[in-house]
Design a protein around this motif. Structure first.
Motif, PDB file in Angstrom:
ATOM      1  N   LYS A 119      -5.824   3.906   3.959  1.00 20.59           N
ATOM      2  CA  LYS A 119      -7.030   3.371   4.579  1.00 20.59           C
ATOM      3  C   LYS A 119      -7.868   2.606   3.561  1.00 20.59           C
ATOM      4  O   LYS A 119      -8.400   1.531   3.849  1.00 20.59           O
ATOM      5  CB  LYS A 119      -7.841   4.518   5.181  1.00 20.59           C
ATOM      6  CG  LYS A 119      -8.990   4.092   6.040  1.00 20.59           C
ATOM      7  CD  LYS A 119      -9.628   5.300   6.706  1.00 20.59           C
ATOM      8  CE  LYS A 119     -10.699   4.869   7.665  1.00 20.59           C
ATOM      9  NZ  LYS A 119     -11.303   6.012   8.356  1.00 20.59           N
ATOM     10  N   LYS A 120      -7.944   3.125   2.359  1.00 23.44           N
ATOM     11  CA  LYS A 120      -8.699   2.455   1.293  1.00 23.44           C
ATOM     12  C   LYS A 120      -8.013   1.152   0.884  1.00 23.44           C
ATOM     13  O   LYS A 120      -8.657   0.117   0.702  1.00 23.44           O
ATOM     14  CB  LYS A 120      -8.810   3.396   0.088  1.00 23.44           C
ATOM     15  CG  LYS A 120      -9.636   2.855  -1.034  1.00 23.44           C
ATOM     16  CD  LYS A 120      -9.731   3.865  -2.166  1.00 23.44           C
ATOM     17  CE  LYS A 120     -10.499   3.296  -3.333  1.00 23.44           C
ATOM     18  NZ  LYS A 120     -10.507   4.226  -4.467  1.00 23.44           N
ATOM     19  N   SER A 121      -6.679   1.175   0.744  1.00 22.15           N
ATOM     20  CA  SER A 121      -5.926  -0.025   0.344  1.00 22.15           C
ATOM     21  C   SER A 121      -5.953  -1.116   1.410  1.00 22.15           C
ATOM     22  O   SER A 121      -5.891  -2.297   1.099  1.00 22.15           O
ATOM     23  CB  SER A 121      -4.466   0.334   0.046  1.00 22.15           C
ATOM     24  OG  SER A 121      -4.377   1.215  -1.031  1.00 22.15           O
ATOM     25  N   LYS A 162      -5.723   8.597   3.721  1.00 20.67           N
ATOM     26  CA  LYS A 162      -6.964   8.152   3.082  1.00 20.67           C
ATOM     27  C   LYS A 162      -6.679   7.042   2.074  1.00 20.67           C
ATOM     28  O   LYS A 162      -7.421   6.060   1.992  1.00 20.67           O
ATOM     29  CB  LYS A 162      -7.662   9.335   2.392  1.00 20.67           C
ATOM     30  CG  LYS A 162      -8.410  10.233   3.354  1.00 20.67           C
ATOM     31  CD  LYS A 162      -9.133  11.341   2.634  1.00 20.67           C
ATOM     32  CE  LYS A 162     -10.394  10.776   2.017  1.00 20.67           C
ATOM     33  NZ  LYS A 162     -11.273  11.830   1.469  1.00 20.67           N
ATOM     34  N   SER A 163      -5.616   7.198   1.303  1.00 24.33           N
ATOM     35  CA  SER A 163      -5.252   6.188   0.311  1.00 24.33           C
ATOM     36  C   SER A 163      -4.886   4.868   0.991  1.00 24.33           C
ATOM     37  O   SER A 163      -5.289   3.787   0.547  1.00 24.33           O
ATOM     38  CB  SER A 163      -4.093   6.694  -0.541  1.00 24.33           C
ATOM     39  OG  SER A 163      -3.660   5.691  -1.426  1.00 24.33           O
ATOM     40  N   LYS A 211      -8.377  -1.647   3.655  1.00 23.63           N
ATOM     41  CA  LYS A 211      -9.737  -1.784   4.165  1.00 23.63           C
ATOM     42  C   LYS A 211     -10.026  -3.167   4.764  1.00 23.63           C
ATOM     43  O   LYS A 211     -10.727  -3.262   5.764  1.00 23.63           O
ATOM     44  CB  LYS A 211     -10.751  -1.446   3.082  1.00 23.63           C
ATOM     45  CG  LYS A 211     -12.145  -1.276   3.624  1.00 23.63           C
ATOM     46  CD  LYS A 211     -13.066  -0.697   2.597  1.00 23.63           C
ATOM     47  CE  LYS A 211     -14.385  -0.386   3.284  1.00 23.63           C
ATOM     48  NZ  LYS A 211     -15.139   0.596   2.562  1.00 23.63           N
ATOM     49  N   ALA A 262       0.829  -1.206   0.000  1.00 21.65           N
ATOM     50  CA  ALA A 262       0.000   0.000   0.000  1.00 21.65           C
ATOM     51  C   ALA A 262       0.866   1.260   0.000  1.00 21.65           C
ATOM     52  O   ALA A 262       0.557   2.237  -0.695  1.00 21.65           O
ATOM     53  CB  ALA A 262      -0.935  -0.007   1.208  1.00 21.65           C
TER      54      ALA A 262
END
Length: 180
Positions: free
Chosen positions: A160-162, A157-158, A164, A113
């Motif tokens: 956190k998305k990766s 944010k990036s 998840k 990530a």
């Protein structure tokens, strides 16, 4: 009293010693072993016996102490050694949860990530994660402090998305206290 006389006196109490030993062990073979240990200790330490004292009481005390010491030794050994052929599920859970093998998988996912971030987000985020203050990062990169904060926010944010799948149910012990 000679050693021979002492041995014959001890031997004369063998039958009552066996009954007393059976009281402790509740097994003939174990009672015989306990009597044998008691007689051996009594003969070995015959010089500790004082003439005129109760020989039977002295032998019973040796037997009781021998039994207690053997019992303690047995309990200690039994608590250290598992005697079953199969490992219980509670022991399996303990060994599998303490090896922390899942940390390598989590770490690999975090590295992947981080590698997806562009350099403009990667550098400020990693510096912040390593403990640098916003103003130190801004000075080092020669950019405004607001830009540093924005880049760190976008990187989080990036990530956190990766990451998840780790948001629910799996607590990261690689980065304790870090919520993705």
């Amino acid at each position: 009293m000679t050693k021979y006389e002492f041995k014959s006196m001890v031997s004369s109490h063998a039958e009552s010693l066996k009954m007393y030993a059976f009281h402790f062990t509740h097994d003939d073979e174990d009672a015989n072993d306990l009597v044998q240990d008691t007689v051996l200790k009594a003969i070995t330490y015959h010089d500790k016996f004082k003439e005129g004292t109760n020989l039977k009481g002295w032998l019973y005390t040796i037997m009781k102490n021998t039994f207690i010491n053997n019992y303690r030794r047995l309990v200690k050994i039994s608590s250290m050694v598992t005697k079953s052929d199969e490992i219980s599920s509670s022991n399996l859970v303990y060994s599998s949860t303490n090896n922390r093998g899942e940390n390598q998988f989590v770490m690999d996912d975090i590295k992947a990530a981080l590698n997806e971030l562009s350099e403009e987000y990667y550098v400020p985020f990693t510096m912040y994660f390593e403990g640098y203050k916003y103003h130190e990062i801004a000075d080092h990169l020669d950019i405004p402090i607001g830009t540093v904060k924005t880049r760190i926010h976008v990187a989080r944010k990036s990530l956190k998305k990766s990451l998840k799948p780790y948001a629910y149910g799996i607590q990261s012990s690689v980065f304790p206290g870090v919520n993705f």
